[in-house]
Write a protein that holds these residues in place. Structure first.
Motif, short mmCIF file in Angstrom:
data_model
loop_
_atom_site.label_atom_id
_atom_site.label_comp_id
_atom_site.label_asym_id
_atom_site.label_seq_id
_atom_site.Cartn_x
_atom_site.Cartn_y
_atom_site.Cartn_z
N VAL A 199 0.84 -1.21 0.00
CA VAL A 199 0.00 0.00 0.00
C VAL A 199 0.87 1.25 0.00
O VAL A 199 0.64 2.19 -0.77
CB VAL A 199 -0.95 0.01 1.21
CG1 VAL A 199 -1.64 1.37 1.34
CG2 VAL A 199 -2.01 -1.08 1.05
N PHE A 200 1.88 1.29 0.87
CA PHE A 200 2.76 2.46 0.93
C PHE A 200 3.42 2.70 -0.42
O PHE A 200 3.50 3.84 -0.90
CB PHE A 200 3.84 2.26 2.00
CG PHE A 200 3.33 2.23 3.41
CD1 PHE A 200 2.16 2.87 3.76
CD2 PHE A 200 4.03 1.56 4.41
CE1 PHE A 200 1.69 2.85 5.07
CE2 PHE A 200 3.59 1.53 5.70
CZ PHE A 200 2.42 2.18 6.04
N GLN B 217 3.43 11.91 -2.05
CA GLN B 217 3.37 12.33 -0.65
C GLN B 217 3.51 13.84 -0.56
O GLN B 217 4.07 14.48 -1.43
CB GLN B 217 4.47 11.66 0.16
CG GLN B 217 5.88 12.03 -0.30
CD GLN B 217 6.96 11.33 0.49
OE1 GLN B 217 6.70 10.79 1.55
NE2 GLN B 217 8.19 11.33 -0.03
N SER B 218 2.97 14.39 0.51
CA SER B 218 3.06 15.83 0.72
C SER B 218 4.42 16.17 1.31
O SER B 218 4.79 15.66 2.37
CB SER B 218 1.95 16.28 1.68
OG SER B 218 2.00 17.68 1.87
N THR C 6 -6.97 4.31 3.17
CA THR C 6 -6.18 3.13 2.82
C THR C 6 -4.80 3.20 3.46
O THR C 6 -4.27 2.19 3.95
CB THR C 6 -6.04 3.00 1.29
OG1 THR C 6 -7.34 2.97 0.70
CG2 THR C 6 -5.29 1.75 0.90
N TRP C 7 -4.21 4.38 3.45
CA TRP C 7 -2.90 4.59 4.09
C TRP C 7 -2.99 4.27 5.59
O TRP C 7 -2.11 3.60 6.15
CB TRP C 7 -2.43 6.02 3.89
CG TRP C 7 -1.06 6.29 4.42
CD1 TRP C 7 -0.71 6.59 5.71
CD2 TRP C 7 0.17 6.28 3.69
NE1 TRP C 7 0.63 6.76 5.84
CE2 TRP C 7 1.21 6.58 4.60
CE3 TRP C 7 0.48 6.05 2.36
CZ2 TRP C 7 2.54 6.65 4.22
CZ3 TRP C 7 1.82 6.13 1.97
CH2 TRP C 7 2.83 6.43 2.91
N VAL D 51 -5.16 2.26 7.13
CA VAL D 51 -5.32 0.81 7.29
C VAL D 51 -3.96 0.13 7.18
O VAL D 51 -3.62 -0.77 7.97
CB VAL D 51 -6.30 0.23 6.26
CG1 VAL D 51 -6.31 -1.29 6.32
CG2 VAL D 51 -7.71 0.76 6.49
N ALA D 52 -3.16 0.56 6.22
CA ALA D 52 -1.83 -0.03 6.04
C ALA D 52 -0.94 0.25 7.25
O ALA D 52 -0.20 -0.63 7.71
CB ALA D 52 -1.19 0.53 4.77
N ALA D 53 -1.01 1.47 7.77
CA ALA D 53 -0.19 1.83 8.93
C ALA D 53 -0.58 1.00 10.15
O ALA D 53 0.29 0.53 10.91
CB ALA D 53 -0.34 3.32 9.23
N ILE D 54 -1.87 0.79 10.35
CA ILE D 54 -2.34 -0.03 11.48
C ILE D 54 -1.95 -1.49 11.26
O ILE D 54 -1.56 -2.19 12.20
CB ILE D 54 -3.86 0.13 11.67
CG1 ILE D 54 -4.20 1.57 12.06
CG2 ILE D 54 -4.38 -0.85 12.73
CD1 ILE D 54 -5.67 1.87 12.09
N SER D 55 -2.06 -1.95 10.02
CA SER D 55 -1.66 -3.32 9.69
C SER D 55 -0.18 -3.53 10.02
O SER D 55 0.21 -4.56 10.60
CB SER D 55 -1.91 -3.60 8.21
OG SER D 55 -1.53 -4.91 7.86
N LEU D 56 0.65 -2.57 9.68
CA LEU D 56 2.08 -2.65 9.97
C LEU D 56 2.31 -2.70 11.48
O LEU D 56 3.08 -3.53 11.97
CB LEU D 56 2.80 -1.45 9.36
CG LEU D 56 4.30 -1.33 9.64
CD1 LEU D 56 5.04 -2.54 9.08
CD2 LEU D 56 4.86 -0.04 9.05
N SER D 57 1.64 -1.84 12.22
CA SER D 57 1.81 -1.80 13.68
C SER D 57 1.35 -3.11 14.31
O SER D 57 2.03 -3.66 15.19
CB SER D 57 1.02 -0.63 14.27
OG SER D 57 1.52 0.60 13.80
#
Length: 425
Positions: A185-186, A195-196, A353-354, A356-362
């Motif tokens: 996802v990232f 990315q900003s 989506t970002w 969800v991916a961050a929580i999945s990683l954690s």
């Protein structure tokens, strides 16, 4: 809809996606090693809408929160000394037997007989008739002539039959899926949407030195004196050693000039003012205008692994006395995750989506901790049993799991209290 209700809904959806991915990893690894799986469900155990394919029942439960995988040989009293005797008895009988009959024949109490019988059902070695409350062997009666061979055959497609390394793979597979999902996802988001970042586009502060020197919002600073500028950090570094009253030569392109423009930039002389936070430092009087920057796929993948490193450092901070407070401030319980998820969903699909991916990683990395009942802790228990060459007792296993669960629950309650305090203050 009240925001609190939105937060609850999005919190449930978000955590369910992440947990379901995790359980999917366990399921895929188990099937890859030829194990039989009873159920692969979206939701918590309970009433369900499902269908059966092969040995496995797939579906959605009445409580659609998270998910679970029921793998043969992971539940029940798997090391009970009566398992082989009960299996041999029912197989030789070639007819259904009740728990009372089994208890009498094996000289055990009825409650223990039911535990043993249900464990054998979990192995797919027995079938249970709920209407008559009887159990029947799935094996031919003649196999009972060799109890050891029969018992080995009963375990053939269960978790128990696997060597240590395959068990470890199954336990860690959920973690791998969580991490791989996050990395994908990232990488996609960074390479497709970008990315900003704070590049060299600036917004002069009203009344500051930059606006007095003729700079306007959207201009791009490309050089300060002899230093090339490409990011806002470059601008900060170029004047970090200068003092109020000193002058610099600023080269810039006007707002609207394409990034790939090859013409000569404009220039102006700027006299630094006093920095509001430190009067001894020079002050440009500008702010960054964030821009969306798309990365190449290799760079995006590299940046994705940077997030993994940052998450690992955050988790390790919980075990470092000097960093514990900072780690708690950066952490979020189910309460904080729900609020953040609702905000991300409102911001748009990419932001959500970002998240969800961050929580999945954690979640994946947290599960690596060697604390039962986390997957990392289960691997440690498996390793201890491998070294001892015999399983831990049910009592020891229960005590270890209870201690780990108490530690995790204490931590979760602490972080949840911190989240609630931040929301109400």
């Amino acid at each position: 809809m009240p925001f609190a209700l939105q937060a609850i809904i999005w919190g449930v959806i978000t955590l369910s996606i992440v947990v379901f991915l995790h359980e999917g990893g366990h399921f895929l690894a188990a099937r890859a090693f030829g194990l039989r799986v009873h159920e692969f469900m979206f939701g918590l155990p309970g009433p369900k809408l499902s269908f059966k394919r092969g040995d496995t029942r797939y579906g959605v439960t009445a409580i659609p929160f998270g998910g679970y995988t029921k793998i043969a040989g992971m539940d029940g009293d798997i090391h009970n000394k009566h398992l082989s005797a009960v299996l041999t008895l029912i197989t030789r009988a070639a007819q259904p037997l009740s728990a009372t009959q089994v208890a009498q024949s094996c000289d055990i109490d009825e409650d223990e007989a039911e535990i043993v019988l249900n464990t054998l059902v979990d192995w797919f070695a027995l079938d249970y008739d709920e209407q008559h409350k009887t159990w029947r062997s799935v094996f031919a009666p003649e196999l009972a002539d060799d109890p050891d061979a029969l018992f080995s055959k009963a375990q053939e497609h269960t978790y128990l039959a696997l060597p240590f390394w395959k068990r470890a793979v199954i336990l860690l597979a959920g973690i791998v899926v969580n991490i791989v999902f996050a990395l994908l996802v990232f990488t996609v988001v960074l390479s497709v949407w970008g990315q900003s970042v704070a590049l060299n586009k600036i917004d002069p502060v009203k009344g500051g030195p930059a606006i007095e020197a003729g700079l306007s919002s959207g201009d791009r600073i490309v050089r300060i004196d002899g230093k090339q500028i490409s990011t806002f950090d470059d601008i900060t570094a170029a004047v970090a050693h200068l003092h109020p009253g000193e002058t610099i030569k600023v080269y810039y392109f006007l707002n609207g000039t394409p990034l790939n423009n090859k013409s000569m930039p404009f220039s102006t002389t700027l006299t630094l003012g006093k920095n509001p936070s430190n009067a001894k430092l020079g002050y440009l009087g500008i702010e960054a205008i964030p821009e969306q920057q798309r990365l190449s796929v290799p760079r995006a993948a590299g940046q994705s692994f940077t997030y993994v490193k940052m998450t690992v450092q955050g988790i390790l901070g919980f075990f470092t006395p000097g960093k514990f407070s900072q780690s708690v401030n950066n952490a979020a319980s189910i309460v904080g995750i729900s609020v953040i998820a609702a905000d991300a969903a409102k911001a748009g699909g990419v932001d959500y989506t970002w998240l969800v991916a961050a929580i999945s990683l954690s979640l994946g990395l947290m599960n690596l901790l060697p604390i039962p009942p986390l997957d990392g802790g289960k691997v440690v228990v498996e390793a201890v049993e491998k070294i001892r060459r015999k399983p831990l007792s049910l009592k020891a296993n229960a005590a270890i799991s209870a201690a780990g669960l108490l530690l995790l629950m204490t931590f979760m309650v602490y972080v949840m209290g911190h989240d609630i305090f931040r929301l109400v203050k």
